[in-house]
Design a protein around this motif. Structure first.
Motif, PDB file in Angstrom:
ATOM      1  N   ILE A   1       0.862  -1.172   0.000  1.00  0.00           N
ATOM      2  CA  ILE A   1       0.000   0.000   0.000  1.00  0.00           C
ATOM      3  C   ILE A   1       0.894   1.215   0.000  1.00  0.00           C
ATOM      4  O   ILE A   1       1.900   1.253   0.696  1.00  0.00           O
ATOM      5  N   ASP A   2       0.517   2.206  -0.812  1.00  0.00           N
ATOM      6  CA  ASP A   2       1.374   3.368  -0.852  1.00  0.00           C
ATOM      7  C   ASP A   2       0.815   4.486   0.010  1.00  0.00           C
ATOM      8  O   ASP A   2       1.263   4.728   1.106  1.00  0.00           O
ATOM      9  N   MET A   3      -0.238   5.139  -0.461  1.00  0.00           N
ATOM     10  CA  MET A   3      -0.788   6.239   0.330  1.00  0.00           C
ATOM     11  C   MET A   3      -2.054   5.792   1.054  1.00  0.00           C
ATOM     12  O   MET A   3      -2.805   4.986   0.536  1.00  0.00           O
ATOM     13  N   ILE A   4      -2.289   6.384   2.204  1.00  0.00           N
ATOM     14  CA  ILE A   4      -3.534   6.115   2.920  1.00  0.00           C
ATOM     15  C   ILE A   4      -4.091   7.446   3.410  1.00  0.00           C
ATOM     16  O   ILE A   4      -3.342   8.273   3.938  1.00  0.00           O
ATOM     17  N   ILE A   5      -5.384   7.656   3.199  1.00  0.00           N
ATOM     18  CA  ILE A   5      -6.014   8.861   3.736  1.00  0.00           C
ATOM     19  C   ILE A   5      -7.278   8.464   4.472  1.00  0.00           C
ATOM     20  O   ILE A   5      -8.079   7.681   3.969  1.00  0.00           O
ATOM     21  N   GLN A   6      -7.433   8.965   5.662  1.00  0.00           N
ATOM     22  CA  GLN A   6      -8.703   8.777   6.344  1.00  0.00           C
ATOM     23  C   GLN A   6      -9.289  10.152   6.573  1.00  0.00           C
ATOM     24  O   GLN A   6      -8.601  11.071   7.013  1.00  0.00           O
ATOM     25  N   ASN A   7     -10.569  10.298   6.227  1.00  0.00           N
ATOM     26  CA  ASN A   7     -11.188  11.612   6.329  1.00  0.00           C
ATOM     27  C   ASN A   7     -11.843  11.825   7.691  1.00  0.00           C
ATOM     28  O   ASN A   7     -11.940  10.911   8.500  1.00  0.00           O
ATOM     29  N   VAL A   8     -12.331  13.064   7.868  1.00  0.00           N
ATOM     30  CA  VAL A   8     -13.027  13.417   9.100  1.00  0.00           C
ATOM     31  C   VAL A   8     -14.253  12.529   9.254  1.00  0.00           C
ATOM     32  O   VAL A   8     -14.905  12.160   8.285  1.00  0.00           O
ATOM     33  N   SER A   9     -14.553  12.206  10.476  1.00  0.00           N
ATOM     34  CA  SER A   9     -15.682  11.332  10.757  1.00  0.00           C
ATOM     35  C   SER A   9     -17.010  12.104  10.760  1.00  0.00           C
ATOM     36  O   SER A   9     -17.090  13.215  11.271  1.00  0.00           O
ATOM     37  N   HIS A  10     -18.031  11.531  10.107  1.00  0.00           N
ATOM     38  CA  HIS A  10     -19.377  12.117  10.160  1.00  0.00           C
ATOM     39  C   HIS A  10     -20.344  11.055  10.626  1.00  0.00           C
ATOM     40  O   HIS A  10     -20.385   9.978  10.044  1.00  0.00           O
TER      41      HIS A  10
END
Ligand code: ASP
Ligand code: MG
Length: 410
Positions: A289-298
């Motif tokens: 895996i190269d990049m990982i993004i986790q966004n703000v929780s809603h």
């Protein structure tokens, strides 16, 4: 001196080219050096073999895949040894097994654990040239393994380290490492020297000059590497330890990678253990895996995006389909038409504002950024694949890589 020479697929693409390699080997040998030659399969051969397997099934058994893929290099070592013999140069061809390239049993991406090299030493002591099949090894279970695409570079470096060679020369179809892909940026410059670390970033970011793992191996074992063309006599690029001069520029090169795909999992429950569950599956299958993004929780859920090599996408997709969180399957979306563009330089450690400058250059060409990742000496942006070339040119100009009198104009 003991010199390891590695020739890639284009350099051994047909019989005439194999003769050309034999002539080059002879030239170095005539200077009084001992030579070990590592070769790839003929250009396109490994792809052809992969294609044959995929005509039969989507996910061929990796053990048999390795047996199949290893045949390409057997052809070229035998032919090159013959071409050397035909010129009156004593030579012996060896498979990975014969020279003791011992690996783990991760088929299609095995890691080298040890190189015994006994037969190589005997061969050299007898005054012969040793010709070694790149890309292959042998597992403890005595099965043939391969080292991942481009793995002949790794064979060359590992053999050079095991024999404590004085130099490892990687002959390829480009004559060195450039500030950007010269097919995209016509005024890209060839670098005389580059640090192991920068080369490592460039390699792992998709500059196809050297296989990533071979650079890592060379860096760990301090194997002096040189990248040069098998079709010219120009000096190549030396890959060495970092020095002060290299730090003066913030950015040494721009690169791109079109071999990634983006997976987004929408609305995963946002509680401890979910990311771990997902990524353990993927890494358990040895997918990088190269990049990982986790966004703000809603409302208790979050979106997670990550990138995987395109070649591993169908497997990754399958793995995602097997996961359920709180008894619900994952909501997975896939984007294949992405590219990653990156700027690399050891000078980033001491220069600030590089990221801002990069985003500004992309913005000026109206290129939208989908993902960003950074390390100490690199900044990468994922963009729509359609804008790859535009982005590479824009960045090359923005960081003045063409030199004082070129660039901008274009
Ligand atoms: N023949 C293999 C490949 O095409 C290994 C190599 O060329 O380095 O990936
Ligand atoms: Mg190669």
């Amino acid at each position: 001196m003991l010199i390891v020479q590695k020739f890639g697929g284009t350099s051994v693409g047909d019989v005439a080219r194999i003769q050309n390699v034999a002539a080059r080997v002879n030239r170095v040998r005539a200077q009084g050096h001992q030579v070990v030659v590592v070769v790839s399969a003929m250009a396109g051969e490994t792809d052809r073999l992969v294609g044959l397997a995929h005509q039969i099934m989507e996910l061929p058994p990796p053990r048999e895949m390795d047996l199949l893929l290893s045949t390409g290099e057997r052809v070229t070592i035998a032919l090159l040894a013959m071409a050397l013999e035909a010129r009156g140069i004593p030579a012996q061809a060896f498979t990975g097994r014969q020279v003791g390239i011992e690996t783990d049993s991760e088929h299609t991406k095995a890691r080298i654990e040890r190189v015994t090299g006994e037969r190589l030493k005997e061969c050299l002591a007898a005054g012969s040239v040793a010709v070694v099949a790149g890309f292959q090894g042998i597992s403890r279970a005595s099965d043939v393994t391969t080292l991942g695409r481009g793995g002949s570079d790794l064979t060359a470096v590992a053999v050079a380290a095991a024999l404590q060679a004085d130099r490892c020369d990687i002959y390829t179809d480009v004559d060195g490492v450039y500030t950007a892909d010269p097919r995209i940026v016509s005024h890209a410059r060839k670098l005389d020297r580059i640090s192991f670390e920068e080369m490592l970033e460039l390699a792992s970011l998709g500059a196809k000059v050297l296989q990533t793992r071979s650079v890592l191996f060379a860096m760990r074992h301090n194997v002096p590497l040189q990248v040069l063309s098998s079709f010219s006599d120009e000096p190549g690029t030396l890959v060495t330890e970092e020095d002060k001069e290299m730090e003066q520029l913030a950015v040494s090169g721009v690169t791109y990678d079109r071999n990634q795909a983006k997976i987004t999992i929408h609305q995963v429950p946002d509680h401890p253990g979910v990311a771990s569950q997902i990524f353990q599956k993927v890494s358990g299958a040895n997918i990088l895996i190269d990049m990982i993004i986790q966004n703000v929780s809603h409302q208790g859920t979050t979106d997670i995006s990550f990138t995987v090599p395109r070649a591993d996408l169908s497997q990754a997709r399958k793995l995602m389909a097997d996961i359920s969180v709180d008894d619900k399957p994952l909501n997975v979306a896939v984007e294949e038409d992405i590219a990653k563009v990156s700027v690399v330089g050891v000078g980033m450690r001491s220069h600030s504002g590089v990221a801002a400058q990069m985003f500004d250059a992309l913005a000026k060409d109206k290129i939208n950024i989908l993902m960003i990742s950074t390390s100490e000496i690199k900044i990468s942006c994922v963009i729509n694949e359609r804008y790859t070339e535009l982005a590479v040119r824009a960045l090359h100009d923005a960081f003045g890589l063409a030199g004082p009198d070129k660039g901008k104009k274009k």
